[in-house]
Design an enzyme around this catalytic site. Structure first.
Site, PDB file in Angstrom:
ATOM      1  CE  LYS A  22      -1.561   1.551   4.077  1.00  0.00           C
ATOM      2  NZ  LYS A  22      -1.272   2.948   4.470  1.00  0.00           N
ATOM      3  CG  ASN A  23       2.399   2.681   3.475  1.00  0.00           C
ATOM      4  OD1 ASN A  23       1.234   3.031   3.215  1.00  0.00           O
ATOM      5  ND2 ASN A  23       2.802   2.419   4.698  1.00  0.00           N
ATOM      6  CB  CYS A 116      -4.733  10.365  11.444  1.00  0.00           C
ATOM      7  SG  CYS A 116      -3.203   9.579  11.924  1.00  0.00           S
ATOM      8  NE  ARG A 121       0.878  10.307  10.308  1.00  0.00           N
ATOM      9  CZ  ARG A 121       0.313   9.293   9.646  1.00  0.00           C
ATOM     10  NH1 ARG A 121      -0.780   8.770  10.103  1.00  0.00           N
ATOM     11  NH2 ARG A 121       0.818   8.857   8.514  1.00  0.00           N
ATOM     12  CG  ASP A 307       3.686   1.494   9.467  1.00  0.00           C
ATOM     13  OD1 ASP A 307       3.840   1.749   8.252  1.00  0.00           O
ATOM     14  OD2 ASP A 307       3.393   2.366  10.304  1.00  0.00           O
ATOM     15  NE  ARG A 399      -7.197   4.549   5.755  1.00  0.00           N
ATOM     16  CZ  ARG A 399      -6.806   5.768   6.144  1.00  0.00           C
ATOM     17  NH1 ARG A 399      -7.257   6.268   7.267  1.00  0.00           N
ATOM     18  NH2 ARG A 399      -5.950   6.445   5.420  1.00  0.00           N
TER      19      ARG A 399
END
Ligand code: EPZ
Length: 420
Positions: A22-23, A116, A121, A307, A399
């Site tokens: 995803k990243n 978030c 952030r 993460d 997500r």
């Protein structure tokens, strides 16, 4: 809304195919703004954040299609340069369109992403770097208004802090700038490396790829001809499933994975007692019956990734002894702790340090996901909890994890997606 129902105490067995990262996908989709041609991207993960960014690009006038892991993006008819709040508020990585749009069109408006769940952030480092490249930036009514009518100019930039999307944003801006940009204290994550490699293959000469000092020779607004490429495997998804194997003491083989992106994660799992067979694109984990307690500090790549912090904290509840987990990147990334405590975990928090006393028997109950990686930590805990666990608000999970329940069902987990 959906929720996941998981029966605990299940041994797993079999093979899990890892999806694209995803990243890596997010900056690479934003990069299509720099292309003169239609760009074909393979191995795209089917996750909500990708669909959100493709929707944002479509709103700007791009033609986007996404079927069976293949994405086609044509930005040749891109007309709009304003990324509006309604989309940006759902995904802060939308900030990644700022650099490319500004570099190509000389002006751009992007809603400030706002904070978030895991932290404030800020994007101050992105904006400061763009100003150094000649952009005029002001914040008006919650929007970043950026303009560079004469185009962006390459220069020497040094990031005060290492920022992953900040590095990606500036690399993409520098790709179309006039002259050379030297970016110091750049992020070295594999996702940033792939972005640099694709740009380098598309005519933007980049030196120092994979190091903390990147030199980008801009094309002076000459759009790029970007050939088809495939997204690298998702190292965080892979790390999550390695933790699923370790916490259930199951032998699992991951396929289409790059072990070299998981150095810090694998060595921590080895410290906790697991053994590994590793090939070019597979990892087989052989967990120990007894899990050893561990000390973890999250830092930028190639150190232990933030993460993976939540997943290891869940694993640490099953380790014998006291584990210490320090979160150094984000100020509020322990929201999984209170949910794990409700399942019976013995964890104490002191600022950004969590002390986990194991091994504790966990019991199934109703829990609530609070952010993407916290959700996956609750799944791991539920796999070994006594009884049934219902995990609510799993839109967080959707997500960033492609077909998580299907992948776990395929290795024997009793997990299903139900409607509230
Ligand atoms: C990327 O976020 C990832 N997201 C995050 O993954 C990941 O946790 C993070 O990098 C750290 O590895 C994507 O790649 C889409 P940062 P990013 O800018 O780029 C501070 C997930 O679970 N900072 O590297 O937003 C910031 O507050 C997500 O997949 C500033 O102060 O993170 C943080 O403390 C969650 N000013 C630190 O730097 C800035 O302008 C690292 O943030 C930018 C960042």
């Amino acid at each position: 809304m959906d929720y996941l129902q998981i029966e605990g105490i299940k041994n797993l067995n079999g093979r899990i195919t890892i999806s694209g990262a995803k990243n890596a996908s997010l900056p690479l989709i934003a990069m299509t703004i720099l292309a003169k041609n239609q760009v074909s991207i393979k191995n795209m993960p089917d996750v909500v954040d990708i669909k959100t960014l493709l929707k944002l690009l479509s709103n700007l006038g791009a033609q986007c299609t996404f079927n069976k892991k293949n994405v086609l993006v044509d930005t040749s008819k891109l007309t709009e340069t304003k990324a509006t709040y309604d989309i940006v508020k759902t995904m802060r990585a939308s900030i990644l369109v700022l650099g490319p749009i500004l570099a190509r069109f000389g002006h751009c408006e992007v809603s400030l992403p706002g904070g978030c769940a895991i932290g404030q952030r800020p994007v101050d480092l992105h904006l400061k770097a763009l100003e150094q490249m000649g952009a005029k930036i002001n914040i008006e009514a919650g929007y970043i208004q950026a303009s560079a009518p004469k185009g962006l100019k390459g220069c020497e930039i040094s990031f005060d802090k290492i920022t992953v999307t900040g590095t990606a944003n500036i690399v993409m801006a520098a790709a179309l700038a006039k002259g050379k940009t030297v970016l110091t204290n750049a992020a070295r994550e594999p996702e940033v490396v792939q972005l640099c490699e694709i740009l380098n293959a598309s005519g933007v000469k980049i030196e120092g790829i994979g190091t903390a000092i990147l030199t980008i020779h801009g094309t002076n607004k000459e759009l790029l001809d970007i050939q088809e490429f495939s997204i690298i495997p998702d190292r965080i998804e892979a790390g999550t499933y390695l933790c699923a194997a370790a916490i259930t003491r199951s032998v699992i083989t991951l396929e289409k994975v790059k072990a070299s992106h998981l150095g810090a994660v694998i060595s921590k799992l080895e410290e906790m007692g697991s053994k590994f067979d590793i090939t070019e694109d597979t990892i087989t984990i052989h967990p120990s019956k007894k899990i050893k307690a561990i000390k973890i500090t999250t830092q930028e790549y190639p150190a232990f990734p933030t993460d993976m912090q939540a997943q290891f904290l869940a694993l640490a509840t099953q380790a014998e002894g006291t584990s210490i987990i320090e979160e150094r990147l984000f100020e509020n990334r322990f929201m999984h702790v209170s949910e794990l405590q409700r399942m019976g975990a013995s964890i104490s928090l002191n600022g950004n340090i969590a002390t986990v006393n194991g091994k504790t028997e966990l019991s199934g109950t109703d829990v609530m996901a609070t952010d993407l990686r916290a959700s996956s930590a609750l799944v791991l805990a539920a796999l070994v909890a006594e009884g049934t666990t219902n995990i609510h608000r799993i839109y967080h999970l959707d997500r960033g994890y492609d077909s998580l329940e299907k992948k776990l069902q395929n290795v024997g987990a009793k997990i299903k997606r139900l409607k509230e």
